[in-house]
Design an enzyme around this catalytic site. Sequence first.
Site, PDB file in Angstrom:
ATOM      1  N   TYR A  14       0.881  -1.270  -0.181  1.00 36.81           N
ATOM      2  CA  TYR A  14       0.102  -0.051  -0.100  1.00 36.81           C
ATOM      3  C   TYR A  14       0.929   1.253  -0.090  1.00 36.81           C
ATOM      4  CZ  TYR A  14      -3.507   3.421   1.734  1.00 36.81           C
ATOM      5  OH  TYR A  14      -4.348   4.261   2.247  1.00 36.81           O
ATOM      6  N   ASP A  38     -11.784   7.836   5.225  1.00 34.69           N
ATOM      7  CA  ASP A  38     -10.469   8.535   5.232  1.00 34.69           C
ATOM      8  C   ASP A  38     -11.059  10.130   4.902  1.00 34.69           C
ATOM      9  OD1 ASP A  38      -8.062   9.875   5.183  1.00 34.69           O
ATOM     10  OD2 ASP A  38      -7.452   8.475   3.659  1.00 34.69           O
TER      11      ASP A  38
END
Length: 126
Positions: A14, A38
């Site tokens: 990631y 997020d």
Amino acid sequence: MNTPEHMTAVVQRYVAALNAGDLDGIVALFADDATVEDPVGSEPRCGTAAIRAFYANSLKLPLAVELTQEVRAVADEAAFAFTVSFEYQGRKTVIAPIDHFRFNGAGKVVSMRALFGEKNIHAAAS
């Protein structure tokens, strides 16, 4: 069950994909029905199309992403502290979130939650 090694490797992929601006690489880590919140408290993005759109927007600027501590991985969950540095309109900024991943049995991320607020966003040293 996911191993700590697998989950840590996913976190590392990631981070590498964010640094490379690799949208396909990021999206490939998520399950088809995954959610991304997020930051925490924002409207979750649900499914790969919404997650792709979120990260496509996030990658409009070159990012420098770096793990700042070891990954905590246990059962089907991982948490990790890191920094995201970028420059926008001549201003260098660093965000210092802690992300939490939850994994399914296939080893894909089914939930990502990014914990940070105003106190975790700083002007970067020049």
